[in-house]
Design an enzyme around this catalytic site. Structure first.
Site, PDB file in Angstrom:
ATOM      1  N   TYR A 180      18.380  46.477  14.327  1.00  0.00           N
ATOM      2  CA  TYR A 180      17.644  47.741  14.163  1.00  0.00           C
ATOM      3  C   TYR A 180      16.201  47.506  13.711  1.00  0.00           C
ATOM      4  O   TYR A 180      15.939  46.601  12.922  1.00  0.00           O
ATOM      5  CB  TYR A 180      18.362  48.612  13.123  1.00  0.00           C
TER       6      TYR A 180
ATOM      7  N   TRP B  44      11.794  49.183  14.037  1.00  0.00           N
ATOM      8  CA  TRP B  44      10.744  49.832  14.827  1.00  0.00           C
ATOM      9  C   TRP B  44       9.947  48.854  15.669  1.00  0.00           C
ATOM     10  O   TRP B  44       9.276  49.262  16.605  1.00  0.00           O
ATOM     11  CB  TRP B  44       9.793  50.580  13.892  1.00  0.00           C
TER      12      TRP B  44
HETATM   13  P1  PGD Z   1       9.569  47.855   9.825  1.00  0.00           P
HETATM   14  O1  PGD Z   1       8.789  47.522   8.610  1.00  0.00           O
HETATM   15  O2  PGD Z   1       8.928  48.763  10.823  1.00  0.00           O
HETATM   16  O3  PGD Z   1      10.902  48.523   9.273  1.00  0.00           O
HETATM   17  O4  PGD Z   1      12.909  49.882   8.999  1.00  0.00           O
HETATM   18  P2  PGD Z   1      12.277  48.826  10.009  1.00  0.00           P
HETATM   19  O5  PGD Z   1      13.119  47.613   9.968  1.00  0.00           O
HETATM   20  O6  PGD Z   1      12.017  49.466  11.318  1.00  0.00           O
HETATM   21  O7  PGD Z   1      10.090  46.524  10.510  1.00  0.00           O
HETATM   22  C1  PGD Z   1       9.732  46.118  11.771  1.00  0.00           C
HETATM   23  C2  PGD Z   1       9.583  44.617  11.763  1.00  0.00           C
HETATM   24  O8  PGD Z   1       9.326  44.198  13.092  1.00  0.00           O
HETATM   25  C3  PGD Z   1       8.407  44.127  10.923  1.00  0.00           C
HETATM   26  O9  PGD Z   1       8.835  43.095  10.068  1.00  0.00           O
HETATM   27  C4  PGD Z   1       7.398  43.614  11.951  1.00  0.00           C
HETATM   28  O10 PGD Z   1       6.618  42.514  11.501  1.00  0.00           O
HETATM   29  C5  PGD Z   1       8.303  43.198  13.091  1.00  0.00           C
HETATM   30  N1  PGD Z   1       7.643  43.244  14.391  1.00  0.00           N
HETATM   31  C6  PGD Z   1       6.635  44.058  14.784  1.00  0.00           C
HETATM   32  N2  PGD Z   1       6.336  43.827  16.066  1.00  0.00           N
HETATM   33  C7  PGD Z   1       7.172  42.869  16.510  1.00  0.00           C
HETATM   34  C8  PGD Z   1       7.358  42.220  17.787  1.00  0.00           C
HETATM   35  O11 PGD Z   1       6.725  42.522  18.769  1.00  0.00           O
HETATM   36  N3  PGD Z   1       8.324  41.279  17.860  1.00  0.00           N
HETATM   37  C9  PGD Z   1       9.081  40.927  16.802  1.00  0.00           C
HETATM   38  N4  PGD Z   1       9.991  39.978  16.978  1.00  0.00           N
HETATM   39  N5  PGD Z   1       8.928  41.523  15.583  1.00  0.00           N
HETATM   40  C10 PGD Z   1       7.996  42.488  15.452  1.00  0.00           C
HETATM   41  C11 PGD Z   1      12.476  51.202   8.947  1.00  0.00           C
HETATM   42  C12 PGD Z   1      13.609  52.086   8.395  1.00  0.00           C
HETATM   43  O12 PGD Z   1      13.657  51.965   6.973  1.00  0.00           O
HETATM   44  C13 PGD Z   1      13.469  53.497   8.750  1.00  0.00           C
HETATM   45  S1  PGD Z   1      13.049  53.882  10.374  1.00  0.00           S
HETATM   46  C14 PGD Z   1      13.774  54.495   7.894  1.00  0.00           C
HETATM   47  S2  PGD Z   1      13.462  56.128   8.283  1.00  0.00           S
HETATM   48  C15 PGD Z   1      14.437  54.268   6.614  1.00  0.00           C
HETATM   49  N6  PGD Z   1      13.819  54.969   5.553  1.00  0.00           N
HETATM   50  C16 PGD Z   1      14.128  54.677   4.289  1.00  0.00           C
HETATM   51  C17 PGD Z   1      13.970  55.602   3.194  1.00  0.00           C
HETATM   52  O13 PGD Z   1      13.563  56.761   3.362  1.00  0.00           O
HETATM   53  N7  PGD Z   1      14.271  55.170   1.966  1.00  0.00           N
HETATM   54  C18 PGD Z   1      14.763  53.946   1.732  1.00  0.00           C
HETATM   55  N8  PGD Z   1      15.049  53.594   0.482  1.00  0.00           N
HETATM   56  N9  PGD Z   1      14.921  53.063   2.749  1.00  0.00           N
HETATM   57  C19 PGD Z   1      14.631  53.370   3.988  1.00  0.00           C
HETATM   58  N10 PGD Z   1      14.817  52.459   4.996  1.00  0.00           N
HETATM   59  C20 PGD Z   1      14.689  52.780   6.395  1.00  0.00           C
END
Ligand code: PGD
Length: 758
Positions: free
Chosen positions: A105, A107
């Site tokens: 999972y 983004w």
């Molecule tokens: P990101 O920081 O976007 O968080 O969680 P998510 O795991 O989506 O992580 C994306 C990762 O992908 C980053 O480490 C980035 O460096 C890496 N990345 C970016 N581009 C690329 C690429 O092209 N290739 C590869 N291999 N990697 C890449 C988000 C999630 O957190 C979400 S959506 C929600 S809504 C939740 N919200 C909460 C919340 O409200 N409260 C708490 N306590 N926790 C939450 N967690 C959830």
């Protein structure tokens, strides 16, 4: 040269050896988040080459509690891919493909081709499949519950299409926003948001005289442009307020009976519950006041006003990201149904306004999309149950009416996500990640996830490759031109998978003989052809690429959700068993879940301000304002929001003073699950008894003697339980904590330091 991201389009160039980004001319209100990338892309936290965890290299695959604290050994790309392909092969031969967890999972980044989830799923499908994950961390309860209440298509209309801000401004007198309309969340949307219109959209409401009432523990959950009235509700009690509002409508004869009778089923159960006929407690304003802190007279007055006006009830995604999150949806729809305005323009029930940038915007047609192929494995988990899966293989659990069991996972493969950002109770997650034989990640950075993996493969950032980007409802498709060469030995996810596919004899199936640039052209050409079949003429690929962007065809204002159903419920029934709005679902009731009984109910969460607990403060762990999730946490805009490099926790001055805490002090937030350090900002914009620590600070467990995270990651405090047996969604938004001043020199933040040997 043009580029795009989840937080906006921009133009980038290298000037005097430095990457400079400027807002894209198509964006009238560019987001400051675009600046984060300039400092981040060459940051010391980049993964510069492939690495293998020393313990895994020396001892081979197997459960290992050293994950998270081990050192790493650099290896060549060939060696890394040889090791990984052999390990994938070993696992699928010995344990079957369901032992590979590729739910992965996250983004990731914008881009229609280099979309991390599509790439990993396509690759794993070509080698025989994988255990997948369903739903998401943002709105799992919505995804599962709304189709139960409104049917799949009705749920989709409300949830994914909604009503535009413009329609609301033109047709609505009163918006009652449970969870507010948070402005900073409107800056981001998955896949891209090439033109922000947030300020003008929201100002459009106040200019039109739309009254907005924002129920939230945080004043700034309502964007300033809305000039909203703030009702500082006790966290987690909105459902009680919604039930009491409905009670007033019913008992004062203000309910729209003809709507309820014609368009809904279950009003008898609802009214029995509201009157106390089921549990002896009438859901009166006085009852709700005792829970929510909202005066009873205010609730009654609001109910009367809602009945008299053209009213839209909205609930934010945050309200369903808590224990029993399903109830905010059920109670919101129930309240709107008794008002009887569902299906009318700008009125009824809305969801996710202020949760994501594309809510309230026009919707677009299909976009160029990479086919993921067919997964031969049927096993799946709700995504937020990852730790349960790893800790309890073979054990049964409930989900949405099904009794399932967790597969026995031997290999976890993560691309484009950061569970050590997004998952709850990180101590438990660390234990869970010690269980599989092998953990693999592709990551540009040494995130918490990378530091818990055995094979760490350096991935490019979007600015180091070529792609095209657009999100749902975006007005433009952007050419995402390469702005800088890849840092270190970073490779595109596609090329990494192509290298593995080669070794596993599925190269042709995975690549179809195309390079990345050939794929871009092919995806575009296919989309261009299908657009032509829908009557839209779009320029050829070369013209698009040279121009840098094209306007997307087919952008349209969505129809008012459920307007067809309202017009003729017999001709256009909902996809529910009854064909109507299920205020009571006998199907869900039949599942027998005590935590989701089948109609809107107030269920007291285990952690809220009314609970008997050693931890007296309600933590709100919401989305960060200065970055997307944990991405580019070390970027300049993100860092400017921290205090001396530590995440900021907001609390009421009275709560701070009671603990001898001054502004800027480093404090320790703690409960039974863990603790973290953060730096205090006191503000009267928060309800007393509540503290807010947004997510996104990279996990830093470098000084466990001081705190589980010394940087300020709230997920060391949150609890790893599902919303209910229905949706099993993430409940990371709330927890109970205590806060105390940290005495002595706080330890340095090491979150961005690569592990030893890197
Ligand atoms: P990101 O920081 O976007 O968080 O969680 P998510 O795991 O989506 O992580 C994306 C990762 O992908 C980053 O480490 C980035 O460096 C890496 N990345 C970016 N581009 C690329 C690429 O092209 N290739 C590869 N291999 N990697 C890449 C988000 C999630 O957190 C979400 S959506 C929600 S809504 C939740 N919200 C909460 C919340 O409200 N409260 C708490 N306590 N926790 C939450 N967690 C959830």
């Amino acid at each position: 040269m043009t580029h795009s991201s989840h937080w906006g389009a921009f133009v980038g160039s290298v000037e005097d050896g430095r990457l400079v980004v400027r807002p894209h001319p198509v964006d009238p209100e560019p987001s400051p988040l675009i600046s984060n990338v300039t400092d981040a892309y060459r940051h010391r936290s980049r993964v510069l080459r492939p690495f293998v965890r020393r313990g895994w290299l020396e001892s081979g695959p197997g459960p290992d509690s050293r994950r998270g604290s081990d050192s790493y050994v650099p290896v060549s790309w060939d060696r890394a891919l040889d090791l990984l392909s052999a390990e994938l092969d070993r696992v699928r031969r010995l344990h079957g493909n369901s032992a590979i967890f590729g739910g992965s999972y996250g983004w990731g980044s914008a881009g229609r081709f280099h979309h991390a989830q599509s790439q990993i799923h396509r690759f794993l499908n070509t080698i025989g499949g994988y255990t997948r994950s369903v739903n998401n961390y943002s709105n799992a309860a919505s995804e599962v519950t709304l189709p139960r209440i409104l049917g799949p298509a009705g749920g989709y209309q409300v949830f994914r299409q909604g009503t535009s801000w413009r329609t609301i401004a033109a047709n609505t007198d009163l918006v009652v926003a449970f969870g507010g309309v948070r402005r900073t969340n409107l800056a981001v949307a998955p896949g891209g948001i090439s033109a922000h219109h947030t300020g003008s959209d929201l100002a459009g409401l106040s200019d039109a005289g739309v009254e907005v009432v924002s129920f939230s523990p945080l004043a700034d959950d309502a964007a300033a442009e809305l000039k909203a009235r703030w009702v500082p509700v006790v966290p987690g009690t909105d459902v009680a307020v919604m039930l009491a509002l409905t009670w007033v409508l019913v008992t004062e004869g203000l309910a729209n009976r003809s709507f309820v009778d014609r368009y809904t089923v279950g009003s008898a159960q609802v009214e029995k519950y509201l009157s106390g006929g089921m549990d002896g407690v009438a859901k009166t304003p006085e009852w709700a006041a005792g829970l929510s802190g909202v005066p009873a007279a205010e609730i009654s007055a609001l109910a009367r006003k809602m009945a008299a006006r053209r009213t839209l009830v909205t609930t934010s995604w945050s309200l369903q990201r808590i224990q029993y999150g399903e109830q905010s949806l059920w109670a919101g729809v129930t309240l709107a149904a008794y008002l009887g305005q569902i299906g009318l323009p700008g009125r009824g029930f809305g969801h996710g306004y202020g949760s994501i940038g594309d809510a309230g915007r026009p919707v677009s047609g299909p976009l160029p999309t990479l086919r993921q192929g067919r997964n031969a494995v049927s096993d799946f988990i709700p995504c937020a149950r990852i730790a349960d899966m790893l800790l309890h293989p073979g054990e049964p659990y409930d989900y949405n009416g099904r009794r399932l069991s967790y597969p026995d996972t031997r290999l976890v493969y993560w691309v484009g996500g950061n569970p050590f950002h997004h998952h709850q109770d990180l101590r438990r997650l660390t234990r869970a990640f010690s269980r599989p034989d092998t953990v693999v990640v592709h990551e540009p950075f040494w995130t918490g996830m990378a530091k818990h993996a055995d094979l760490v493969l350096p991935a490019t950032l979007t600015i180091e490759r070529e792609d095209m980007g657009a999100g749902r409802g975006d007005p433009y498709l952007l050419a995402m031109r390469r702005l800088v060469p890849p840092v270190g030995e970073a490779r595109d996810d596609y090329d990494i998978f192509a290298g593995l596919a080669e070794r596993m004899d599925v190269r042709e199936a995975f690549t179809e003989g195309r390079t990345s640039s050939e794929w871009l052209r092919s995806l575009y050409d296919n989309w261009r052809e299908s657009s032509a079949r829908r009557g839209h003429d779009v320029p050829d690929f070369d013209s698009f690429w040279t121009a840098g962007q094209i306007e997307l065809p087919g952008l349209r204002e969505p129809e008012p959700p459920l307007s067809d159903f309202r017009a003729d419920p017999e001709e256009n029934p909902l996809g529910t068993p009854s064909g109507r709005i299920e205020l009571f679902s006998s199907t869900v009731a039949g599942f027998g879940y005590p935590d989701c009984p089948g109609h809107a109910v107030w269920l007291e969460p285990e952690e809220w301000l009314g609970a008997v607990s050693a931890y007296p403060l309600a933590l709100i762990a919401n989305q960060p304002a200065r970055k997307l999730h944990s991405q580019l946490d070390m970027g300049s805009h993100s860092m400017a929001g921290k205090i001396d490099g530590r995440e900021r926790v907001r609390m009421h001055p009275v709560d701070a003073a009671a603990r001898g805490i001054a502004d800027g002090d480093v404090v320790r937030l703690f409960n039974d699950r863990g603790s973290c350090l953060a730096a205090v900002e006191s503000t009267v914009d928060i309800r007393r008894g509540v503290v807010q620590l947004s997510t996104g600070a990279w996990y830093d467990p470098s000084r466990p003697d001081v705190a589980s995270c010394v940087h300020g990651n709230p997920n060391v405090l949150t609890t790893d339980r599902g919303t209910s047996a229905l949706a099993q969604g993430c409940t990371g938004q709330h927890a109970l904590v205590q806060v105390e001043r940290h005495v002595g020199e706080p330890p340095p933040v090491r979150a961005y330091d690569p592990p030893a040997g890197c």
